[in-house]
Design a protein around this motif. Structure first.
Motif, PDB file in Angstrom:
ATOM      1  N   GLU A 168       0.827  -1.211   0.000  1.00  0.00           N
ATOM      2  CA  GLU A 168       0.000   0.000   0.000  1.00  0.00           C
ATOM      3  C   GLU A 168       0.859   1.257   0.000  1.00  0.00           C
ATOM      4  O   GLU A 168       0.534   2.240  -0.680  1.00  0.00           O
ATOM      5  CB  GLU A 168      -0.924  -0.015   1.220  1.00  0.00           C
ATOM      6  CG  GLU A 168      -2.022  -1.073   1.134  1.00  0.00           C
ATOM      7  CD  GLU A 168      -2.793  -1.218   2.440  1.00  0.00           C
ATOM      8  OE1 GLU A 168      -2.254  -0.778   3.494  1.00  0.00           O
ATOM      9  OE2 GLU A 168      -3.901  -1.774   2.404  1.00  0.00           O
ATOM     10  N   ASP A 212     -10.102   1.463  -6.901  1.00  0.00           N
ATOM     11  CA  ASP A 212      -9.394   2.001  -5.737  1.00  0.00           C
ATOM     12  C   ASP A 212      -8.287   2.971  -6.146  1.00  0.00           C
ATOM     13  O   ASP A 212      -8.145   4.057  -5.561  1.00  0.00           O
ATOM     14  CB  ASP A 212      -8.801   0.859  -4.914  1.00  0.00           C
ATOM     15  CG  ASP A 212      -8.231   1.350  -3.588  1.00  0.00           C
ATOM     16  OD1 ASP A 212      -8.976   1.966  -2.809  1.00  0.00           O
ATOM     17  OD2 ASP A 212      -7.021   1.124  -3.345  1.00  0.00           O
ATOM     18  N   ILE A 258      -9.765   6.343  -7.453  1.00  0.00           N
ATOM     19  CA  ILE A 258     -10.273   7.183  -6.359  1.00  0.00           C
ATOM     20  C   ILE A 258      -9.121   7.823  -5.592  1.00  0.00           C
ATOM     21  O   ILE A 258      -9.168   9.010  -5.255  1.00  0.00           O
ATOM     22  CB  ILE A 258     -11.171   6.342  -5.421  1.00  0.00           C
ATOM     23  CG1 ILE A 258     -12.470   5.983  -6.139  1.00  0.00           C
ATOM     24  CG2 ILE A 258     -11.466   7.099  -4.127  1.00  0.00           C
ATOM     25  CD1 ILE A 258     -13.352   4.993  -5.396  1.00  0.00           C
ATOM     26  N   ARG A 259      -8.072   7.058  -5.336  1.00  0.00           N
ATOM     27  CA  ARG A 259      -6.910   7.611  -4.631  1.00  0.00           C
ATOM     28  C   ARG A 259      -6.237   8.698  -5.465  1.00  0.00           C
ATOM     29  O   ARG A 259      -5.864   9.762  -4.938  1.00  0.00           O
ATOM     30  CB  ARG A 259      -5.916   6.489  -4.303  1.00  0.00           C
ATOM     31  CG  ARG A 259      -6.415   5.542  -3.230  1.00  0.00           C
ATOM     32  CD  ARG A 259      -5.463   4.366  -3.011  1.00  0.00           C
ATOM     33  NE  ARG A 259      -6.024   3.448  -2.040  1.00  0.00           N
ATOM     34  CZ  ARG A 259      -5.948   3.599  -0.718  1.00  0.00           C
ATOM     35  NH1 ARG A 259      -5.289   4.634  -0.209  1.00  0.00           N
ATOM     36  NH2 ARG A 259      -6.493   2.722   0.099  1.00  0.00           N
ATOM     37  N   TYR A 306      -4.596  -6.643  -4.722  1.00  0.00           N
ATOM     38  CA  TYR A 306      -6.031  -6.600  -4.985  1.00  0.00           C
ATOM     39  C   TYR A 306      -6.624  -7.954  -5.381  1.00  0.00           C
ATOM     40  O   TYR A 306      -7.711  -8.298  -4.940  1.00  0.00           O
ATOM     41  CB  TYR A 306      -6.324  -5.581  -6.090  1.00  0.00           C
ATOM     42  CG  TYR A 306      -6.061  -4.155  -5.678  1.00  0.00           C
ATOM     43  CD1 TYR A 306      -6.981  -3.460  -4.901  1.00  0.00           C
ATOM     44  CD2 TYR A 306      -4.891  -3.507  -6.064  1.00  0.00           C
ATOM     45  CE1 TYR A 306      -6.740  -2.146  -4.517  1.00  0.00           C
ATOM     46  CE2 TYR A 306      -4.643  -2.193  -5.681  1.00  0.00           C
ATOM     47  CZ  TYR A 306      -5.571  -1.520  -4.910  1.00  0.00           C
ATOM     48  OH  TYR A 306      -5.331  -0.225  -4.525  1.00  0.00           O
ATOM     49  N   ILE A 333     -16.879   4.128  -9.208  1.00  0.00           N
ATOM     50  CA  ILE A 333     -16.094   5.316  -8.841  1.00  0.00           C
ATOM     51  C   ILE A 333     -17.003   6.510  -8.619  1.00  0.00           C
ATOM     52  O   ILE A 333     -16.868   7.251  -7.640  1.00  0.00           O
ATOM     53  CB  ILE A 333     -15.050   5.623  -9.946  1.00  0.00           C
ATOM     54  CG1 ILE A 333     -13.982   4.538 -10.005  1.00  0.00           C
ATOM     55  CG2 ILE A 333     -14.401   6.987  -9.695  1.00  0.00           C
ATOM     56  CD1 ILE A 333     -13.127   4.586 -11.257  1.00  0.00           C
ATOM     57  N   GLU A 350     -18.828   6.148  -5.332  1.00  0.00           N
ATOM     58  CA  GLU A 350     -17.943   6.355  -4.179  1.00  0.00           C
ATOM     59  C   GLU A 350     -17.601   7.834  -3.992  1.00  0.00           C
ATOM     60  O   GLU A 350     -17.560   8.334  -2.863  1.00  0.00           O
ATOM     61  CB  GLU A 350     -16.666   5.542  -4.365  1.00  0.00           C
ATOM     62  CG  GLU A 350     -15.644   5.690  -3.255  1.00  0.00           C
ATOM     63  CD  GLU A 350     -16.056   4.986  -1.969  1.00  0.00           C
ATOM     64  OE1 GLU A 350     -15.511   5.352  -0.908  1.00  0.00           O
ATOM     65  OE2 GLU A 350     -16.913   4.078  -2.038  1.00  0.00           O
ATOM     66  N   ASP A 382     -11.466  -4.084  -8.924  1.00  0.00           N
ATOM     67  CA  ASP A 382     -11.199  -3.505  -7.601  1.00  0.00           C
ATOM     68  C   ASP A 382      -9.950  -2.629  -7.634  1.00  0.00           C
ATOM     69  O   ASP A 382      -9.915  -1.554  -7.022  1.00  0.00           O
ATOM     70  CB  ASP A 382     -11.006  -4.608  -6.556  1.00  0.00           C
ATOM     71  CG  ASP A 382     -12.300  -5.331  -6.226  1.00  0.00           C
ATOM     72  OD1 ASP A 382     -13.379  -4.810  -6.589  1.00  0.00           O
ATOM     73  OD2 ASP A 382     -12.237  -6.413  -5.623  1.00  0.00           O
ATOM     74  N   ASP A 405       0.806   4.166  -2.939  1.00  0.00           N
ATOM     75  CA  ASP A 405       0.532   5.570  -2.641  1.00  0.00           C
ATOM     76  C   ASP A 405       1.709   6.474  -2.994  1.00  0.00           C
ATOM     77  O   ASP A 405       1.517   7.582  -3.500  1.00  0.00           O
ATOM     78  CB  ASP A 405       0.172   5.729  -1.164  1.00  0.00           C
ATOM     79  CG  ASP A 405      -1.148   5.052  -0.805  1.00  0.00           C
ATOM     80  OD1 ASP A 405      -1.903   4.716  -1.741  1.00  0.00           O
ATOM     81  OD2 ASP A 405      -1.408   4.856   0.388  1.00  0.00           O
TER      82      ASP A 405
END
Length: 402
Positions: free
Chosen positions: A161, A222, A225-226, A213, A271, A274, A218, A165
């Motif tokens: 993770e 994710d 969105i990040r 993932y 997306i 969310e 998925d 990021d």
């Protein structure tokens, strides 16, 4: 160069070009008046080749002329570029600056992992180059299916993770604001997520995103969105400063194309839900890689270039009609290996024809048009960087794009 390129194709002299120019006054996208002059000649098969000139009026009222280039069309025309010694050649830089409106650093903008420390020097170099020449950049790719970092082989979920990021944050730091006078950046979030559905992953099972993932949809939801939230915190406008993309190859194959279409449709819906915004505001631009082999070779042995389908125009039309439901489309890595120049010309014309009729294509990027290696050279320029007949035929088609 035009006269030289036409040798053996059509009988033309410099005097014929000068005397045969057709002039037209146009209003540019900037609302300024321009004078447009073109000369077109056709060969025995009625294939057209064009050379053009455009003039802009200066403050003193004089008209300044320059030769028309691929940048003067209404669609972004791009080139894959590489951080090599060739890039340092002034002629290479001149051609790249004058002819292309979007750059695709092919694997050299950055490395896919942090092992080396993944290409910060060429990343800064290309960002500076594009900024100085008012060009967009297509950054490919945030996460890549062949990404296998030895240091992440035994990484924990927390470490994976952190890797995800940090990589997103680092890439977003290379985005510029359009309001500051820069061109938009296209950031490819994933290159191929169909690996999740192929069953036999092989070495790809070592990919950190698969391990994190386990499902392509998925992963895309994710990561998007990040990236969206990070970009907003950095003051970047999604769809203006940065456009998120998803790329893949062999999508003219109905089975694989169906998987990716459903993947993008479902991901966009999730997306939007969310983030609490309309689906129309989700920037998830499909990018189709168009690398083909005229021979029936094995894609695994020739850099992922699939045999050229005989019904390419109809397949492209169906792809564009379907995937444009998601948003504008990009064509990238365009090239045809093991082909004659005439076969390449037909191939390029077929792609441009679909762009003309659909009006849905945002950018068209050629694979290594300034390269010297046969496998990675779209043959638009000679080794001495002079223009080829392929170039002048392509220019004729590009200038007709609306």
């Amino acid at each position: 160069q035009f006269v030289e390129a036409m040798k053996g194709i059509a009988n033309v002299t410099g005097e014929m070009v000068i005397n045969g120019l057709k002039f037209e006054q146009i209003i540019g996208a900037d609302k300024k008046p321009y004078i447009f002059a073109t000369y077109t000649i056709t060969d025995k098969s009625n294939t057209a080749y064009t050379i053009g000139f455009i003039a802009e009026q200066n403050k003193e009222g004089r008209w300044n002329w320059k030769e028309v280039s691929l940048r003067d069309g209404n669609v972004l025309i791009g080139a894959s570029v590489d951080a090599s010694e060739q890039d340092e050649l002034s002629q290479y830089q001149k051609r790249t600056r004058e002819e292309f409106s979007i750059l695709f650093p092919s694997g050299s903008f950055l490395q896919w992992t942090f092992e080396q420390p993944w290409g910060e020097k060429p990343a800064r170099q290309f960002r500076k180059w594009a900024d100085e020449n008012h060009q967009s950049i297509y950054i490919h790719s945030t996460f890549y299916h062949q990404d296998r970092a030895p240091s992440l082989k035994n990484a924990t979920k927390t470490e994976l993770e952190q890797y995800r990021d940090q990589r997103l944050k680092t890439l977003l730091n290379y985005i510029r604001r359009v309001s500051d006078g820069y061109k938009p950046t296209y950031l490819n979030l994933f290159n191929e997520l169909t690996w999740y559905y192929q069953g036999n992953w092989g070495y790809e099972s070592e990919n950190p995103m698969i391990r994190l993932y386990g499902d392509g949809e998925d992963a895309l939801v994710d990561v998007y969105i990040r990236a969206h939230r990070m970009a907003n915190k950095m003051g970047l406008t999604i769809g203006k400063d940065v456009v998120f993309t998803y790329s893949n190859y062999d999508l003219l194959n109905t089975g694989k194309g169906n998987v990716d279409y459903n993947l993008l449709i479902n991901a966009r819906r999730r997306i939007a839900s969310e983030l609490g915004i309309p689906e129309a505001q989700i920037q998830l631009m499909p990018v189709l890689q168009l690398r083909f082999d005229k021979l029936k070779g094995d894609p695994a042995q020739n850099g992922g270039r699939y045999p050229l389908p005989e019904n390419l125009p109809s397949l492209l039309e169906k792809f564009v009609q379907r995937f444009s439901e998601i948003g504008p489309i990009g064509f990238s890595e365009i090239n045809l290996i093991n082909a004659t120049d005439h076969e390449r010309m037909v191939f390029y014309d077929q792609i441009i024809a679909v762009a003309k009729t659909s009006g849905k294509i945002k950018f068209i990027i050629f694979e290594g048009p300034l390269g010297f290696q046969e496998r990675e050279n779209a043959r638009l320029f000679n080794p001495d960087f002079t223009k080829t007949a392929l170039y002048y035929n392509l220019l004729n088609e590009i200038l007709e794009l609306k």
